[in-house]
Motif scaffolding. Structure first.
Motif, PDB file in Angstrom:
ATOM      1  N   TYR A  14       0.856  -1.417  -0.126  1.00 32.71           N
ATOM      2  CA  TYR A  14       0.067  -0.056  -0.022  1.00 32.71           C
ATOM      3  C   TYR A  14       0.951   1.288  -0.019  1.00 32.71           C
ATOM      4  N   SER A  15       0.510   2.476  -0.664  1.00 28.04           N
ATOM      5  CA  SER A  15       1.146   3.575  -0.642  1.00 28.04           C
ATOM      6  C   SER A  15       0.144   4.593  -0.710  1.00 28.04           C
ATOM      7  N   ARG A  20       4.301   4.178   2.923  1.00 34.09           N
ATOM      8  CA  ARG A  20       4.484   3.114   2.165  1.00 34.09           C
ATOM      9  C   ARG A  20       4.433   1.978   3.074  1.00 34.09           C
ATOM     10  N   VAL A  21       3.718   0.850   2.915  1.00 30.88           N
ATOM     11  CA  VAL A  21       3.509  -0.238   3.449  1.00 30.88           C
ATOM     12  C   VAL A  21       4.223  -1.377   2.628  1.00 30.88           C
ATOM     13  N   GLU A  22       5.277  -2.332   3.330  1.00 30.59           N
ATOM     14  CA  GLU A  22       5.964  -3.186   2.523  1.00 30.59           C
ATOM     15  C   GLU A  22       5.889  -4.459   3.286  1.00 30.59           C
ATOM     16  N   GLU A  23       5.751  -5.688   2.609  1.00 29.90           N
ATOM     17  CA  GLU A  23       6.055  -6.997   3.230  1.00 29.90           C
ATOM     18  C   GLU A  23       7.131  -7.552   3.004  1.00 29.90           C
ATOM     19  N   HIS A  24       8.023  -7.843   3.696  1.00 27.33           N
ATOM     20  CA  HIS A  24       9.372  -8.479   3.496  1.00 27.33           C
ATOM     21  C   HIS A  24       9.396  -9.944   3.824  1.00 27.33           C
ATOM     22  N   GLN A  25       9.816 -10.587   2.785  1.00 28.79           N
ATOM     23  CA  GLN A  25      10.361 -12.146   3.102  1.00 28.79           C
ATOM     24  C   GLN A  25      11.636 -12.141   3.547  1.00 28.79           C
ATOM     25  N   VAL A  26      11.884 -12.764   5.033  1.00 29.61           N
ATOM     26  CA  VAL A  26      13.112 -12.714   5.694  1.00 29.61           C
ATOM     27  C   VAL A  26      13.459 -13.889   5.894  1.00 29.61           C
ATOM     28  N   ILE A  27      14.901 -13.931   6.364  1.00 34.95           N
ATOM     29  CA  ILE A  27      15.423 -15.117   7.073  1.00 34.95           C
ATOM     30  C   ILE A  27      15.623 -14.432   8.372  1.00 34.95           C
ATOM     31  N   ASN A  28      15.212 -14.852   9.453  1.00 36.41           N
ATOM     32  CA  ASN A  28      15.582 -14.280  10.674  1.00 36.41           C
ATOM     33  C   ASN A  28      16.941 -14.486  11.436  1.00 36.41           C
ATOM     34  N   PRO A  29      17.508 -13.996  12.496  1.00 33.07           N
ATOM     35  CA  PRO A  29      18.784 -14.108  12.994  1.00 33.07           C
ATOM     36  C   PRO A  29      19.027 -15.404  13.394  1.00 33.07           C
ATOM     37  N   LYS A  30      17.901 -16.392  13.782  1.00 30.13           N
ATOM     38  CA  LYS A  30      18.079 -17.728  14.030  1.00 30.13           C
ATOM     39  C   LYS A  30      18.242 -18.873  12.903  1.00 30.13           C
ATOM     40  N   GLY A  31      17.894 -18.081  11.820  1.00 29.72           N
ATOM     41  CA  GLY A  31      17.724 -18.869  10.418  1.00 29.72           C
ATOM     42  C   GLY A  31      16.465 -19.463   9.844  1.00 29.72           C
ATOM     43  N   GLY A  32      15.316 -19.029  10.682  1.00 32.90           N
ATOM     44  CA  GLY A  32      14.076 -19.283  10.476  1.00 32.90           C
ATOM     45  C   GLY A  32      13.425 -18.494   9.267  1.00 32.90           C
ATOM     46  N   GLN A  38       6.755  -3.402   7.057  1.00 32.64           N
ATOM     47  CA  GLN A  38       7.493  -2.317   7.522  1.00 32.64           C
ATOM     48  C   GLN A  38       6.493  -1.202   7.011  1.00 32.64           C
ATOM     49  N   VAL A  39       6.206  -0.172   7.786  1.00 32.25           N
ATOM     50  CA  VAL A  39       5.858   1.069   7.213  1.00 32.25           C
ATOM     51  C   VAL A  39       6.609   2.162   7.300  1.00 32.25           C
ATOM     52  N   HIS A  40       6.872   2.303   6.005  1.00 31.35           N
ATOM     53  CA  HIS A  40       7.923   3.630   5.639  1.00 31.35           C
ATOM     54  C   HIS A  40       7.172   5.099   5.599  1.00 31.35           C
ATOM     55  N   VAL A 116       8.157  -1.708  13.925  1.00 30.28           N
ATOM     56  CA  VAL A 116       7.259  -1.677  12.655  1.00 30.28           C
ATOM     57  C   VAL A 116       7.496  -0.547  11.500  1.00 30.28           C
ATOM     58  N   THR A 117       8.278   0.414  11.909  1.00 26.19           N
ATOM     59  CA  THR A 117       8.450   1.452  11.096  1.00 26.19           C
ATOM     60  C   THR A 117       9.987   1.976  11.169  1.00 26.19           C
ATOM     61  N   ASP A 118      10.137   2.708  10.068  1.00 29.76           N
ATOM     62  CA  ASP A 118      11.471   3.368  10.045  1.00 29.76           C
ATOM     63  C   ASP A 118      11.460   4.868  10.289  1.00 29.76           C
ATOM     64  N   GLU A 119      10.398   5.284  10.905  1.00 25.34           N
ATOM     65  CA  GLU A 119      10.111   6.949  11.037  1.00 25.34           C
ATOM     66  C   GLU A 119      11.156   7.533  12.023  1.00 25.34           C
ATOM     67  N   VAL A 120      11.760   8.515  11.485  1.00 23.17           N
ATOM     68  CA  VAL A 120      12.742   9.110  12.558  1.00 23.17           C
ATOM     69  C   VAL A 120      12.165  10.500  12.933  1.00 23.17           C
TER      70      VAL A 120
END
Length: 183
Positions: A14-15, A20-32, A38-40, A116-120
Motif C-alpha cells: 500500500y502507498s 508506504r507499507v511493505e511486506e518483506h520475506q526474511v530469514i531471521n537471526p536464528k535462520g528461520g 514495514q511502514v515507511h 514496525v516503522t523506519d520513522e525518524v
C-alpha cells in the motif's frame, strides 16, 4: 554491529502521500524464514518546544483521527525527507502557533516505533520568539495553550500528554533546563 537479518524479497502492499507499507520475506537471526511488515514514512517527524523568557511553552490540542481521541502535544508535523530538519521545524512552528524563533537547538533524535516503522523524528528547542499569525492546514483544528514549562512536564508525568515525541522532547528539555540552571 552487522545486520543478522537477511531480506529475500520486498513487496509494496500500500502507498499514499504519507506512508508506504511493505511486506518483506526474511530469514531471521536464528535462520528461520518469515515475514516482516514495514511502514515507511515519507516525511520526517518534527517537534518543537517553544520557550519564552519566563519559561512558558505552548502546546496544541487536537483530535487525532487514528486514536479516536483528543491529544495534547508539542507543536509538530512532517517535513520532506530532502529538507533539513530545522527548516521543517521553522515551518511547523509558524504554521501551528504563528511564532518564529531566532534561536534553534536540536535536542533529540527519536525513532518512533522501531519494530514496525523506519520513522525518524527530531525535537527542537525554539527560543527568542516573535508572535505572528498561524497558518493551519486543512486537516488541523488546533487549540493553542501557553503554560509554564513545569506544568507541561507535570502533564507528561500525570499521563495527560501521551504522544511519544512530545513526552521524549519535554523530558529532554527539562533535563537541559535543569542542567543549565534555568529550571
Amino acid at each position: 554491529m552487522q545486520n543478522p537479518w537477511k531480506t529475500l524479497s520486498k513487496q509494496e502492499i500500500y502507498s499514499n502521500p504519507w506512508i508506504r507499507v511493505e511486506e518483506h520475506q526474511v530469514i531471521n537471526p536464528k535462520g528461520g524464514r518469515g515475514i516482516y511488515g514495514q511502514v515507511h514514512f515519507k516525511n520526517i517527524a518534527i517537534g518543537i518546544i517553544p520557550l519564552d523568557l519566563q519559561l512558558h511553552t505552548w502546546i496544541v490540542g487536537q483530535y487525532r483521527y487514528t486514536l479516536d481521541e483528543y491529544s495534547w502535544e508539542i507543536p509538530m508535523g512532517g517535513s520532506p525527507m530532502d529538507d533539513m530538519p530545522e527548516e521543517g521545524a521553522r515551518r511547523e512552528l509558524k504554521e501551528e502557533t504563528g511564532m518564529t524563533a531566532k534561536i534553534w537547538r536540536n535536542i533529540l533524535k527519536i525513532h518512533t516505533s522501531n519494530s514496525v516503522t523506519d520513522e525518524v523524528g527530531y525535537v527542537f528547542l525554539a527560543e527568542d520568539l516573535t508572535q505572528g499569525e498561524t497558518e493551519f492546514d486543512e486537516t488541523e483544528d488546533l487549540k493553542i495553550v501557553r503554560l509554564p514549562f513545569v506544568d507541561v512536564v507535570e502533564m507528561v508525568l500525570e499521563g495527560k500528554i501521551t504522544d511519544g515525541i512530545s513526552i521524549a522532547g519535554i523530558l529532554k528539555a527539562e533535563r537541559i533546563l535543569k542542567e543549565s540552571g534555568r529550571l
